[in-house]
Design an enzyme around this catalytic site. Structure first.
Site, PDB file in Angstrom:
ATOM      1  N   ASP A 185       0.849  -1.196   0.000  1.00 28.27           N
ATOM      2  CA  ASP A 185       0.000   0.000   0.000  1.00 28.27           C
ATOM      3  C   ASP A 185       0.887   1.249   0.000  1.00 28.27           C
ATOM      4  O   ASP A 185       1.834   1.329  -0.785  1.00 28.27           O
ATOM      5  CB  ASP A 185      -0.957  -0.052   1.199  1.00 28.27           C
ATOM      6  CG  ASP A 185      -2.074   0.978   1.131  1.00 28.27           C
ATOM      7  OD1 ASP A 185      -3.062   0.733   0.424  1.00 28.27           O
ATOM      8  OD2 ASP A 185      -1.951   2.039   1.768  1.00 28.27           O
ATOM      9  N   TYR A 335      -1.916  10.793   0.907  1.00 22.30           N
ATOM     10  CA  TYR A 335      -2.386  10.551  -0.464  1.00 22.30           C
ATOM     11  C   TYR A 335      -2.265  11.821  -1.289  1.00 22.30           C
ATOM     12  O   TYR A 335      -1.814  11.793  -2.442  1.00 22.30           O
ATOM     13  CB  TYR A 335      -3.841  10.067  -0.451  1.00 22.30           C
ATOM     14  CG  TYR A 335      -3.989   8.598  -0.172  1.00 22.30           C
ATOM     15  CD1 TYR A 335      -4.256   7.698  -1.205  1.00 22.30           C
ATOM     16  CD2 TYR A 335      -3.869   8.091   1.118  1.00 22.30           C
ATOM     17  CE1 TYR A 335      -4.405   6.342  -0.957  1.00 22.30           C
ATOM     18  CE2 TYR A 335      -4.002   6.743   1.379  1.00 22.30           C
ATOM     19  CZ  TYR A 335      -4.268   5.873   0.341  1.00 22.30           C
ATOM     20  OH  TYR A 335      -4.403   4.528   0.587  1.00 22.30           O
ATOM     21  N   HIS A 394      -5.321  -7.608   0.623  1.00 25.26           N
ATOM     22  CA  HIS A 394      -4.567  -6.354   0.666  1.00 25.26           C
ATOM     23  C   HIS A 394      -3.814  -6.189   1.977  1.00 25.26           C
ATOM     24  O   HIS A 394      -2.694  -5.693   1.996  1.00 25.26           O
ATOM     25  CB  HIS A 394      -5.527  -5.175   0.451  1.00 25.26           C
ATOM     26  CG  HIS A 394      -4.842  -3.856   0.359  1.00 25.26           C
ATOM     27  ND1 HIS A 394      -4.065  -3.505  -0.715  1.00 25.26           N
ATOM     28  CD2 HIS A 394      -4.800  -2.805   1.223  1.00 25.26           C
ATOM     29  CE1 HIS A 394      -3.577  -2.285  -0.535  1.00 25.26           C
ATOM     30  NE2 HIS A 394      -4.002  -1.842   0.633  1.00 25.26           N
TER      31      HIS A 394
END
Length: 416
Positions: A185, A335, A394
């Protein structure tokens, strides 16, 4: 490996002791929560389902005990050190085995150091988990800036690239002259950056998420992230070979980068922050990460059937950490920072630095998309290990800590 601490460096032991009043306040907010009406569909296509969130709220308010994970964390060697004005929190567990290989692991979002706790044993004490003494690691697990008990940045610039530099400094401060790095990630973004910066001492990396893409795929994705024809544009540049898994991978990337949380956090993380001042709203935002993990977590809460490490308590350990540290907004800003970096690089036509560090890659079957080996070989020309894991999604380290640990052992054997 013998470890020496750099002279004059301030590395301080850290202990967690959340005031009881903050836990009481959380419980009061959960009991007073105002919920929306039920979704109008029979599945999760409209988002987190009411029954799931009601079950989360009930368990969180009446049975969940933060003190258990607090004690678990406090039983580990935890520290803080200031790097470029930011106090970085990290766990540092040394193996009892000689010649253990130092390893720094970086978590992602919506995770934290908590998702890595169950890999510490298999990595530092492999003989107790089916490995050999030669597989041992010293493990360093830092909290990303703006996450958990690390400081929240107060100025711009804490991108994956800057965090990578901070991690190299951290390993130097810990006295490690030879080490490896791992990430998935957002942690994959940081680990990839470390490899491209190639600091002295970094001898290999392992990834379980492809955060860098072949040039044509990356340009299609980030040149116009929200274009309706994203996959078709990527196919023009990439799919000529019709290699196995490429069509499925492209479709998976399309789903990933159209996901609501990525679109919003890439562009307006501050807006998200206001809603995350309510614990259940914050929890819903974090649960709605991907279909696979959401289904597994829902099953844990509704049916009492956890998948691997994704139990009710473990999931709430992580969510509660975000709440108690008030880091939902600051974590989202990573992000935005990384997206600005990508857009600027594409606009300038800047080519990323060549990557020569030995690289291992594991594809977990329920990951957001299945990265084809051909893509990994294009991005990482010194790909020394590639494997399809038998199970996991994930949050691989969290969900399947034994499988995850075995993948790291195999990946790094060639660089020991």
């Amino acid at each position: 490996m013998t470890m020496t601490i750099e002279a004059g460096v301030d590395i301080r032991p850290f202990h967690i002791d959340i005031p009881q009043g903050e836990l009481d306040d959380l419980r009061a907010r959960l009991n007073a929560a105002r919920l929306p009406t039920k979704e109008l569909v029979a599945d999760a296509s409209q988002g987190v389902q009411l029954a799931t969130l009601q079950s989360v709220a009930r368990y969180w308010a009446t049975e969940y005990d933060w003190r258990q994970v607090e004690a678990k964390l406090n039983a580990l060697p935890q520290f803080k050190t200031k790097i470029d004005g930011i106090d970085i929190h990290f766990i540092h567990v040394r193996s009892r085995h000689e010649n253990a290989l130092p390893l720094i692991i970086t978590h992602g979002w919506p995770g934290s150091v908590i998702e890595m706790l169950d890999v510490i044993g298999p990595l530092t004490d492999p003989t107790a988990y089916g490995g050999t003494e030669a597989d041992a690691f010293d493990v360093v697990i830092p909290s990303l800036p703006g996450f958990g008990f690390s400081d929240q940045p107060t100025e711009l610039g804490w991108t994956g690239n800057k965090i990578a530099q901070a991690w190299a400094e951290l390993m130097t401060r810990l006295g490690y002259s030879r080490y490896v790095a791992q990430g998935g990630d957002q942690g994959a973004t940081v680990t990839d950056a470390m490899a491209r910066q190639a600091p002295a001492g970094l001898i290999g990396i392992h990834l379980n998420f492809l955060s860098a893409f072949p040039t044509s795929v990356g340009a299609a994705l980030f040149g116009d992230t929200f274009a309706m024809g994203l996959v078709k544009r990527a196919i023009v540049g990439v799919i000529a070979s019709r290699a196995e898994k490429e069509p499925e991978a492209l479709a998976g990337i399309e789903r990933t980068f159209r996901a609501g949380y990525i679109a919003e956090m890439n562009t307006k993380p501050q807006t998200i922050g206001y809603g995350s001042m309510d614990p259940l709203a914050m929890a819903a935002w974090m649960l709605d990460h991907d279909a696979d993990s959401y289904a597994k977590i829902s099953k844990a809460f509704l049916d009492g059937q956890p998948t691997g490490g994704l139990s009710r308590d473990h999931v709430l350990d992580n969510i509660t950490l975000y709440w108690l540290t008030n880091t939902s907004t600051s974590a989202s800003r990573l992000y935005w920072e990384n997206f600005q970096t990508i857009v600027a690089a594409l606009a300038s036509g800047q080519k990323p630095p060549d990557l020569k560090v030995p690289t291992g890659f594991t594809v977990f079957p329920q990951e957001l998309f299945q990265a084809p080996r051909g893509w990994a070989e294009k991005v990482y020309p010194n790909l020394t290990y590639f494997n399809d894991a038998p199970k996991g999604g994930h949050f691989a380290a969290w969900e399947e800590p034994q499988v995850f640990s075995e993948e790291l052992r195999k990946s790094f054997r060639s660089v020991r």
